[in-house]
Design an enzyme around this catalytic site. Structure first.
Site, PDB file in Angstrom:
ATOM      1  N   ASN A  87       2.646  -1.317  -8.462  1.00  0.00           N
ATOM      2  CA  ASN A  87       3.374  -2.517  -8.070  1.00  0.00           C
ATOM      3  C   ASN A  87       4.887  -2.352  -8.069  1.00  0.00           C
ATOM      4  O   ASN A  87       5.591  -3.029  -7.327  1.00  0.00           O
ATOM      5  CB  ASN A  87       2.993  -3.662  -9.021  1.00  0.00           C
ATOM      6  CG  ASN A  87       3.908  -4.861  -8.870  1.00  0.00           C
ATOM      7  OD1 ASN A  87       3.787  -5.630  -7.918  1.00  0.00           O
ATOM      8  ND2 ASN A  87       4.824  -5.033  -9.809  1.00  0.00           N
ATOM      9  N   TYR A 151      13.351   0.305   2.534  1.00  0.00           N
ATOM     10  CA  TYR A 151      12.227  -0.461   1.976  1.00  0.00           C
ATOM     11  C   TYR A 151      11.017  -0.404   2.898  1.00  0.00           C
ATOM     12  O   TYR A 151       9.897  -0.104   2.464  1.00  0.00           O
ATOM     13  CB  TYR A 151      12.676  -1.902   1.753  1.00  0.00           C
ATOM     14  CG  TYR A 151      11.657  -2.787   1.086  1.00  0.00           C
ATOM     15  CD1 TYR A 151      11.334  -2.618  -0.263  1.00  0.00           C
ATOM     16  CD2 TYR A 151      11.029  -3.822   1.781  1.00  0.00           C
ATOM     17  CE1 TYR A 151      10.413  -3.444  -0.885  1.00  0.00           C
ATOM     18  CE2 TYR A 151      10.117  -4.650   1.168  1.00  0.00           C
ATOM     19  CZ  TYR A 151       9.801  -4.463  -0.173  1.00  0.00           C
ATOM     20  OH  TYR A 151       8.894  -5.277  -0.785  1.00  0.00           O
ATOM     21  N   LYS A 155       7.378   1.283   2.096  1.00  0.00           N
ATOM     22  CA  LYS A 155       6.202   0.414   2.043  1.00  0.00           C
ATOM     23  C   LYS A 155       5.184   0.798   3.116  1.00  0.00           C
ATOM     24  O   LYS A 155       3.977   0.685   2.906  1.00  0.00           O
ATOM     25  CB  LYS A 155       6.618  -1.050   2.180  1.00  0.00           C
ATOM     26  CG  LYS A 155       7.401  -1.579   0.975  1.00  0.00           C
ATOM     27  CD  LYS A 155       6.599  -1.463  -0.316  1.00  0.00           C
ATOM     28  CE  LYS A 155       7.307  -2.091  -1.488  1.00  0.00           C
ATOM     29  NZ  LYS A 155       6.516  -2.064  -2.739  1.00  0.00           N
TER      30      LYS A 155
END
Length: 251
Positions: A87, A151, A155
């Site tokens: 996470n 990012y 991801k």
């Protein structure tokens, strides 16, 4: 760094689940849900303010491969762990022309390398048990979002790793899935998007269900992916986004 800042590890037969970035936000909600579902959470984070009873918390800088290894050794000292929630993450927003190499390297290390390192550390125990559940926290931004070069890249990389792990690890009863949250009301979200602000209202209006999500919305999806009964679901990405990806994500 120091030993775990933890409540006394449980001596029960409850299965353990490792959650990185479990000290706040989505990770903390996932840890609480896992505990309610019968698991003993082991959380690793840089800052952990409170440790609920039944949790083990290990303080570590997960952007460091060395400190991550140290924390994983501490986590596995109590035995193998067959459920993993990758996470932890960082956003480092910037436009493509201004994104620095330092920002990009930090995003790769925390968002991508850490997940890979955690999987490898837990994998022998999963293989020995003939069972494993891996949940990777991706993002709707993997489909493209402005100011998110580093990012979005990391991801999207998590989704790619998820699919490879599903193919390679299924023979041992190990599933790997990803979750792609949309706008989720965490402390960081509220700082960037104050309730009542015009920008916040525009975000809400862009969501088909007309609200932003909560950490519990994501934790519910995590719980499903971790369940022993979810063994025929692997290699998938579940967008918890209130419908924002409809018309954007491939079918």
């Amino acid at each position: 760094m120091s030993n775990p800042i933890a409540s006394t590890p449980s001596t029960s037969a409850r299965p353990r689940v490792l959650i990185t970035g479990g000290g706040a936000g989505i990770g903390a909600a996932a840890a609480l849900r896992c505990h309610a579902d019968g698991y003993d959470p082991v959380i690793i984070d840089r800052q952990i303010d409170q440790v609920p009873a039944g949790f083990v918390a290990i303080q570590a800088d997960l952007s460091s491969a060395e400190d991550t290894a140290r924390a994983l050794n501490e986590a596995l000292a109590g035995g193998s762990i067959t459920r993993l929630v990758n996470n932890v993450g960082i956003v480092v927003p910037n436009d493509a022309a201004s994104q620095t190499l330092a920002e990009f390297d930090l995003a790769v290390s925390l968002n991508l390398r850490c997940a890979f390192q955690c999987m490898q550390a837990l994998l022998p125990g999963m293989q020995a048990a003939g069972f494993g559940r891996i949940v990777n926290m991706s993002s709707r931004a993997a489909l493209g979002k402005d100011l998110r070069t580093a990012y979005a890249a990391t991801k999207a990389g998590l989704i790619g790793m998820t699919r490879v792990w599903a193919l390679e690890l299924g023979q041992w009863g190990i599933t790997a899935n990803a979750i792609g949250p949309g706008p989720i009301r965490t402390e960081l979200f509220d700082k960037a998007n104050p309730p009542g602000a015009e920008r916040t209202q525009k975000i809400i209006q862009s969501v088909p269900v007309k609200r932003v999500g909560t950490p519990d919305d994501v934790a519910h999806a995590v719980a499903y992916m971790l369940d022993a009964r979810s063994g025929f679901v692997t290699g998938q990405t579940l967008y918890v986004c209130g419908g924002m990806t409809v018309g954007v994500a491939p079918v």
